[in-house]
Structures are given as C-alpha cells and as structure tokens.
Design a protein around this motif. Structure first.
Motif, mmCIF file in Angstrom:
data_model
loop_
_atom_site.group_PDB
_atom_site.id
_atom_site.type_symbol
_atom_site.label_atom_id
_atom_site.label_comp_id
_atom_site.label_asym_id
_atom_site.label_seq_id
_atom_site.Cartn_x
_atom_site.Cartn_y
_atom_site.Cartn_z
ATOM 1 N N ASP A 1 -31.229 -68.214 12.977
ATOM 2 C CA ASP A 1 -31.760 -67.145 13.830
ATOM 3 C C ASP A 1 -32.701 -66.288 12.988
ATOM 4 O O ASP A 1 -32.264 -65.355 12.301
ATOM 5 N N SER B 1 -34.909 -64.271 14.069
ATOM 6 C CA SER B 1 -35.294 -63.025 14.733
ATOM 7 C C SER B 1 -34.303 -61.896 14.466
ATOM 8 O O SER B 1 -34.483 -60.780 14.948
ATOM 9 N N SER B 2 -33.266 -62.175 13.695
ATOM 10 C CA SER B 2 -32.197 -61.197 13.468
ATOM 11 C C SER B 2 -32.127 -60.799 11.993
ATOM 12 O O SER B 2 -32.580 -61.530 11.109
ATOM 13 N N ASN B 3 -31.519 -59.636 11.731
ATOM 14 C CA ASN B 3 -31.271 -59.229 10.338
ATOM 15 C C ASN B 3 -29.835 -59.526 9.917
ATOM 16 O O ASN B 3 -29.392 -59.110 8.851
ATOM 17 N N ASN C 1 -35.840 -58.593 10.774
ATOM 18 C CA ASN C 1 -35.707 -60.043 10.947
ATOM 19 C C ASN C 1 -35.814 -60.744 9.595
ATOM 20 O O ASN C 1 -35.965 -60.078 8.553
ATOM 21 N N TRP C 2 -35.748 -62.067 9.621
ATOM 22 C CA TRP C 2 -35.744 -62.839 8.374
ATOM 23 C C TRP C 2 -37.049 -62.705 7.598
ATOM 24 O O TRP C 2 -37.039 -62.614 6.373
ATOM 25 N N PRO D 1 -30.409 -67.217 6.798
ATOM 26 C CA PRO D 1 -30.411 -66.659 8.154
ATOM 27 C C PRO D 1 -29.077 -66.906 8.849
ATOM 28 O O PRO D 1 -28.418 -67.919 8.623
#
Length: 419
Positions: free
Chosen positions: A199, A201-203, A234-235, A285
């Motif tokens: 993912d 789009s996430s931290n 995000n990544w 991630p």
C-alpha cells in the motif's frame, strides 16, 4: 543442486505453458500437432494421445517445441531402400510404419521402401520378399522414426499451411498469450503468498526484523508521521524524507522519527544502516489484504513488469549490448539466487520471465512467433500466401540470426559469470 532444480522447474513451466498455447489453438484450427516436446535432444519419455499427438520429454531442459504437420521443414523423409515394418488393418491398409527397429509388432510385414507418398496419395511401395508391392496408407496412420518417436503421418488436409490465415495467426499468437496469462496468475499468487499487496498510498509500515527502526520498538502497521521535520503521508514521502535526512549522515548518527502506534504518538531516534550505498531504516510498505486488493494488486504487478520489459527492450534497441541480454547461463544464475531467497522470489522470477518471454517472442524476427504473425498479416492483406520458397528463405534467415545471437549471448554469459 537447489539452483539446478529451481532453474529446471521455472524454465519447464514457462516453456510448457508457451508451447501448450500453440498446441491448443493449432488443434482448434484443424492443424495436426505431431509432437509436443518439453526439452531438447534425445527423448526420455513419450506418450501418444488418442488424437495422435506424441507428448515427449527430452533430456536437455533448454526449450521445447510443437511439431505441426507441414510447418517449416517438418516432413517425413524415408530414404530408398530403408527397411521398414508395416502394420496392416483388416482392410489391408497400413496403420503403422516402423523405421526404428524398435517397438516391433510380431504381425508386421517387413519391407524395403522404394517410394512413398504420405501426404497426397497416401501409399507406400517397396520390396516384400523380392516382390514390389504397393499398400494404401490409412489417413491416421503413425510412423515410428529412427529414434523411436512415434508420430502421426501428415496428410495435406491437416497441414499448417492449409488452415485458415486467422487460424494460423491465433496459433502463432497463442504461445506469447499464454505467457502473459501465466505471468498474471503467478503475480496474483505471489501477492496472496506474501499476505497482500504493498500500500504505497499509506504511511503505515511493515518493520524488518532486526532493522534499525525495530530496535527502538516500532512494530508492524505503526504509522510514520514525520522524519526529521518532514511530514509523511505515503511511501514516496517516506523514502524521499529518509534520503534527505541521511544525505550528510555520518556513521553512527541518528535521525528523529515521529511514530504513531495505536493511540500513542512518540518520537524515536533511529540509527540508519547503510545498504548498497544508501541508508535505510528497515521498513517496507504496509499491505492491503482484501481479496479485491490482492487480485488487482497482482494484475498491476504483471502490468508494471510488462512495461519494465518494454522499457528494457527500448534501451536495448537504442544502445545494443550483449551485457543487457541473458541466456540459459544467466537464467540459471538468477534462478539460484531466487531459490536461496525463498518462495516469493522464485514466484516473482517465474512471473517476470514468463512475461519477458511472451514479449520477446512477439519481436518480428522470422524465427520467432512475431515474425510468423507478420507473415500471417501480410497474407491476410495480400489475400494470398507468400511463395513457399520465399517463406522458407525468410525463416532460415531468422533462424540463422537467432542462432548466432544465442551463441554470442551464451558465450558472453559464461565469460561474465565464470571468468
């Protein structure tokens, strides 16, 4: 030994799936497939199916092929005077011609062949007890070649060139198509094997065991909110922030990282580790684990892999170098490395190589599927086939080019790996 086994399995699966595409659509197009072979050289296993196709495994795991009736130079040649044994049915038709001296039928008729026509007239003539006799040959008769391989004879009506142009086109395209399908399936399996798809789009992060950030208590699925003074959403933000924060870092120095774990937020000091010339903090991630996420993620990996191959091909064309190509030696080397890294690495390599083979086979070189497809398209446009002699010369030229290239690539691999 593990590397050898992995190489044989990966290469065998890719070749088997590719050739099965040709096999399936050839039969659907009315083309007789005389042999479906995995490997090259002497055969170590053979089985004749009810439809007359001989399925063989050969000793050298360096490729495979589908022998289609009438395709290229796939013709049965019997020299004058060759001893043969004929098996006849109740109507006196020949159902089996044995040229091997093996697999003898006790009721067979010995003959020294003087002439034959196994495509049009379907008859064979020869000396039987010093008398010249001619026998009718059954349309579905088999012939045992000198090496013991038993295959169907190839009457004109089931030959490759007598199928429709669209039947031949899909038959030629089916091999690469199967490689693309295999690659997509393998990447989906890979995503399931690793528990999900990354993912970006996430931290949220996954933490590498014994990594720098694991040593300060950060755990899987924690959120990284800041690296130094840079906010992380995000990544891409995370990798850019780590690169910037470690640009002038000295060995043993730390960077500050703001981490959220559940409802708790804390700042930790992390000492990055140097790996391959850059600093890392030991995170990956987070994973999307939903069923649809895994399916879509696997297909996206296949899509990105295809574009990676196309970009590499573009670079090869723009600036050709043998060092950018790899043959069986290079494949063995990467297979060994993948085997040591584990199942997910083997799956990734299998998917990547399958897509790579599919794309490379579509290059319009006459010896490859892409070259055959071009000739099929030209025939469809012209509404008449190329002359057989012209097509043969073009194909032979392509084979010569591929043979020289294969020898050069293999030699370059040997020099690069062993010297």
């Amino acid at each position: 030994m593990l590397g050898v086994i992995t190489f044989i399995i990966i290469f065998g699966i890719i070749v088997a799936v590719h050739e099965y595409g040709h096999l399936y659509f050839a039969k659907k197009s009315g083309i007789l497939v005389r042999e479906y072979a995995i490997g090259m050289g002497p055969k170590i296993f053979s089985h004749i199916a009810k439809d007359g196709t001989a399925y063989t495994i050969r000793i050298l795991p360096l490729g495979g092929y589908v022998r289609m009736a009438g395709w290229g130079d796939d013709e049965t040649e019997i020299k004058v005077g060759t001893p043969a044994s004929l098996t006849l049915n109740a109507d006196g038709q020949v159902t089996r011609i044995n040229l091997s001296g093996k697999q003898l039928d006790n009721t067979s008729l010995p003959m020294n062949v003087t002439s034959y026509d196994l495509e049009d007239k379907l008859e064979i003539t020869g000396l039987v007890l010093d008398d010249t006799k001619t026998y009718s040959v059954h349309h579905d008769a088999t012939i045992v070649e000198e090496d013991g391989t038993e295959i169907r004879i190839a009457p004109l009506d089931v030959q490759y060139q007598n199928a429709t142009v669209w039947g031949r086109l899909i038959t030629n395209f089916a091999g690469p198509m199967n490689n693309f399908i295999l690659g997509a399936i393998v990447f989906v399996i890979l995503v399931f094997a690793q528990g999900g798809v990354s993912d970006l789009s996430s931290n949220h992060v996954r933490v590498a065991s014994n990594g720098a950030i694991a040593k300060v208590g950060v755990k899987d699925n924690d959120q990284i909110l800041k690296v130094g003074s840079q906010k992380i959403a995000n990544w891409d933000d995370l990798t850019a922030a780590v690169d910037k924060s470690t640009a002038n870092l000295k060995s043993g120095d730390s960077i500050s990282v703001l981490v959220k774990s559940g409802s708790t937020t804390k700042t930790v000091s992390v000492v990055p580790k140097k790996s391959n010339g850059s600093y890392v903090i030991g995170v990956m991630p987070a994973l999307k684990t939903g069923l649809s996420d895994k399916l879509v993620g696997g297909l996206q990996m296949a899509w990105m892999s295809a574009f990676a191959v196309l970009n590499a091909l573009k670079g090869l064309i723009a600036n050709f170098s043998l060092d950018k190509l790899g043959g069986p030696v290079a494949m063995y080397q990467v297979s060994s490395q993948a085997a040591q890294a584990g199942l997910t690495s083997v799956l990734y390599l299998l998917g990547m190589l399958s897509i790579n083979l599919g794309i490379m086979n579509l290059i319009p070189i006459p010896a490859l599927d892409g070259g055959k497809i071009v000739m099929n398209i030209l025939e469809a446009i012209r509404r008449k086939p190329l002359k057989q002699e012209t097509e043969t010369y073009i194909t032979l030229a392509g084979v010569a080019v591929m043979l020289v290239l294969m020898i050069a690539v293999t030699w370059n691999d040997i020099m690069r790996v062993f010297f």
